[in-house]
Write a protein that holds these residues in place. Structure first.
Motif, PDB file in Angstrom:
ATOM      1  N   GLY A  30     -32.281 -10.318  -3.548  1.00 47.20           N
ATOM      2  CA  GLY A  30     -32.180 -10.898  -4.873  1.00 47.20           C
ATOM      3  C   GLY A  30     -33.219 -11.973  -5.145  1.00 47.20           C
ATOM      4  N   LEU A  31     -34.311 -11.967  -4.394  1.00 50.53           N
ATOM      5  CA  LEU A  31     -35.361 -12.964  -4.588  1.00 50.53           C
ATOM      6  C   LEU A  31     -36.358 -12.545  -5.659  1.00 50.53           C
ATOM      7  N   VAL A  32     -36.465 -11.243  -5.933  1.00 51.46           N
ATOM      8  CA  VAL A  32     -37.334 -10.731  -6.996  1.00 51.46           C
ATOM      9  C   VAL A  32     -36.534  -9.725  -7.822  1.00 51.46           C
ATOM     10  N   HIS A  33     -36.932  -9.532  -9.086  1.00 51.47           N
ATOM     11  CA  HIS A  33     -36.297  -8.605 -10.024  1.00 51.47           C
ATOM     12  C   HIS A  33     -34.769  -8.764 -10.021  1.00 51.47           C
ATOM     13  N   ALA A  34     -34.353  -9.962 -10.388  1.00 51.08           N
ATOM     14  CA  ALA A  34     -32.923 -10.273 -10.448  1.00 51.08           C
ATOM     15  C   ALA A  34     -32.667 -11.167 -11.659  1.00 51.08           C
ATOM     16  N   THR A  35     -31.401 -11.381 -11.958  1.00 48.74           N
ATOM     17  CA  THR A  35     -31.070 -12.300 -13.035  1.00 48.74           C
ATOM     18  C   THR A  35     -31.492 -13.711 -12.630  1.00 48.74           C
ATOM     19  N   LYS A  36     -31.616 -14.569 -13.617  1.00 52.24           N
ATOM     20  CA  LYS A  36     -32.054 -15.938 -13.347  1.00 52.24           C
ATOM     21  C   LYS A  36     -31.082 -16.629 -12.381  1.00 52.24           C
ATOM     22  N   LYS A  37     -29.797 -16.454 -12.618  1.00 50.94           N
ATOM     23  CA  LYS A  37     -28.779 -17.077 -11.752  1.00 50.94           C
ATOM     24  C   LYS A  37     -28.911 -16.579 -10.312  1.00 50.94           C
ATOM     25  N   ARG A  38     -29.089 -15.269 -10.121  1.00 54.32           N
ATOM     26  CA  ARG A  38     -29.206 -14.690  -8.777  1.00 54.32           C
ATOM     27  C   ARG A  38     -30.455 -15.203  -8.077  1.00 54.32           C
ATOM     28  N   LYS A  39     -31.573 -15.306  -8.802  1.00 56.54           N
ATOM     29  CA  LYS A  39     -32.803 -15.827  -8.194  1.00 56.54           C
ATOM     30  C   LYS A  39     -32.623 -17.274  -7.754  1.00 56.54           C
ATOM     31  N   ILE A  40     -32.000 -18.088  -8.598  1.00 54.12           N
ATOM     32  CA  ILE A  40     -31.777 -19.497  -8.245  1.00 54.12           C
ATOM     33  C   ILE A  40     -30.903 -19.597  -7.001  1.00 54.12           C
ATOM     34  N   ILE A  41     -29.830 -18.835  -6.959  1.00 55.67           N
ATOM     35  CA  ILE A  41     -28.924 -18.876  -5.804  1.00 55.67           C
ATOM     36  C   ILE A  41     -29.630 -18.372  -4.546  1.00 55.67           C
ATOM     37  N   SER A  42     -30.314 -17.228  -4.651  1.00 58.79           N
ATOM     38  CA  SER A  42     -30.968 -16.642  -3.474  1.00 58.79           C
ATOM     39  C   SER A  42     -32.072 -17.541  -2.930  1.00 58.79           C
ATOM     40  N   TRP A  43     -32.915 -18.084  -3.816  1.00 60.40           N
ATOM     41  CA  TRP A  43     -33.985 -18.972  -3.358  1.00 60.40           C
ATOM     42  C   TRP A  43     -33.414 -20.265  -2.788  1.00 60.40           C
ATOM     43  N   SER A  44     -32.349 -20.793  -3.389  1.00 63.24           N
ATOM     44  CA  SER A  44     -31.737 -22.024  -2.874  1.00 63.24           C
ATOM     45  C   SER A  44     -31.173 -21.812  -1.478  1.00 63.24           C
ATOM     46  N   VAL A  45     -30.507 -20.693  -1.280  1.00 66.53           N
ATOM     47  CA  VAL A  45     -29.958 -20.394   0.054  1.00 66.53           C
ATOM     48  C   VAL A  45     -31.087 -20.246   1.069  1.00 66.53           C
ATOM     49  N   SER A  46     -32.143 -19.525   0.713  1.00 64.63           N
ATOM     50  CA  SER A  46     -33.269 -19.317   1.636  1.00 64.63           C
ATOM     51  C   SER A  46     -33.952 -20.631   2.008  1.00 64.63           C
ATOM     52  N   ILE A  47     -34.208 -21.464   1.014  1.00 61.71           N
ATOM     53  CA  ILE A  47     -34.839 -22.758   1.285  1.00 61.71           C
ATOM     54  C   ILE A  47     -33.892 -23.669   2.061  1.00 61.71           C
ATOM     55  N   GLY A  48     -32.601 -23.608   1.732  1.00 65.07           N
ATOM     56  CA  GLY A  48     -31.611 -24.397   2.464  1.00 65.07           C
ATOM     57  C   GLY A  48     -31.536 -24.009   3.930  1.00 65.07           C
ATOM     58  N   VAL A  49     -31.580 -22.715   4.204  1.00 67.36           N
ATOM     59  CA  VAL A  49     -31.558 -22.246   5.598  1.00 67.36           C
ATOM     60  C   VAL A  49     -32.801 -22.729   6.333  1.00 67.36           C
ATOM     61  N   ALA A  50     -33.960 -22.674   5.683  1.00 57.86           N
ATOM     62  CA  ALA A  50     -35.190 -23.163   6.309  1.00 57.86           C
ATOM     63  C   ALA A  50     -35.085 -24.651   6.625  1.00 57.86           C
ATOM     64  N   GLY A  51     -34.484 -25.410   5.722  1.00 54.68           N
ATOM     65  CA  GLY A  51     -34.284 -26.845   5.966  1.00 54.68           C
ATOM     66  C   GLY A  51     -33.337 -27.108   7.126  1.00 54.68           C
ATOM     67  N   ILE A  52     -32.268 -26.338   7.201  1.00 59.27           N
ATOM     68  CA  ILE A  52     -31.319 -26.500   8.309  1.00 59.27           C
ATOM     69  C   ILE A  52     -31.981 -26.134   9.634  1.00 59.27           C
ATOM     70  N   VAL A  53     -32.800 -25.081   9.632  1.00 54.82           N
ATOM     71  CA  VAL A  53     -33.522 -24.686  10.855  1.00 54.82           C
ATOM     72  C   VAL A  53     -34.437 -25.816  11.310  1.00 54.82           C
ATOM     73  N   ALA A  54     -35.151 -26.420  10.359  1.00 60.61           N
ATOM     74  CA  ALA A  54     -36.048 -27.527  10.704  1.00 60.61           C
ATOM     75  C   ALA A  54     -35.265 -28.705  11.288  1.00 60.61           C
ATOM     76  N   ALA A  55     -34.079 -28.983  10.749  1.00 63.97           N
ATOM     77  CA  ALA A  55     -33.263 -30.087  11.253  1.00 63.97           C
ATOM     78  C   ALA A  55     -32.695 -29.775  12.637  1.00 63.97           C
ATOM     79  N   VAL A  56     -32.212 -28.545  12.825  1.00 60.92           N
ATOM     80  CA  VAL A  56     -31.596 -28.171  14.111  1.00 60.92           C
ATOM     81  C   VAL A  56     -32.625 -28.159  15.235  1.00 60.92           C
ATOM     82  N   LYS A  57     -33.881 -27.869  14.919  1.00 58.94           N
ATOM     83  CA  LYS A  57     -34.928 -27.884  15.948  1.00 58.94           C
ATOM     84  C   LYS A  57     -35.068 -29.254  16.603  1.00 58.94           C
ATOM     85  N   ARG A  58     -34.638 -30.283  15.922  1.00 66.49           N
ATOM     86  CA  ARG A  58     -34.764 -31.646  16.447  1.00 66.49           C
ATOM     87  C   ARG A  58     -33.518 -32.105  17.220  1.00 66.49           C
ATOM     88  N   PHE A  59     -32.491 -31.271  17.284  1.00 62.97           N
ATOM     89  CA  PHE A  59     -31.273 -31.640  18.013  1.00 62.97           C
ATOM     90  C   PHE A  59     -31.550 -31.726  19.515  1.00 62.97           C
TER      91      PHE A  59
END
Length: 106
Positions: A30-59
């Motif tokens: 749902g990152l491309v060719h999706a409704t605006k709401k789906r794109k916002i949710i999908s991109w937010s989850v993807s970026i959020g996961v990347a942020g969590i990965v970056a934080a966990v690497k420092r544990f």
């Protein structure tokens, strides 16, 4: 959502273009060719996961391994559920009916 959107990848239907096939994993998520709401949710989850990965690497030692074990369990559970839903949909010949594919209207 992933299974339902993957079933919409039919050449010439549902507004599917050649680049949807090239970007099929992103299309199915749902990152491309999706409704605006789906794109916002999908991109937010993807970026959020990347942020969590970056934080966990420092544990430190024991905590990072505990989180890694939880990730393995979660990814296994998610992969199996997607696989089983796909197999079920493939066997009955239709995508899951109760899930919205979140395709744009125009």
């Amino acid at each position: 959502l992933v299974v339902k959107r993957s079933f919409t990848l039919v050449p010439g239907k549902n507004g599917t273009s050649w680049y949807h096939f090239v970007l099929a994993p992103f299309y199915s998520m749902g990152l491309v060719h999706a409704t605006k709401k789906r794109k916002i949710i999908s991109w937010s989850v993807s970026i959020g996961v990347a942020g969590i990965v970056a934080a966990v690497k420092r544990f430190p030692y024991p905590w990072r391994n505990i989180v890694d074990a939880g990730v393995v369990v979660g990814l296994t559970w998610g992969s199996l559920s997607i696989l089983l839903i796909y197999i079920k949909s493939w066997m009955i010949g239709q995508p899951p009916l109760q899930i919205d594919a979140a395709l744009p209207t125009a």
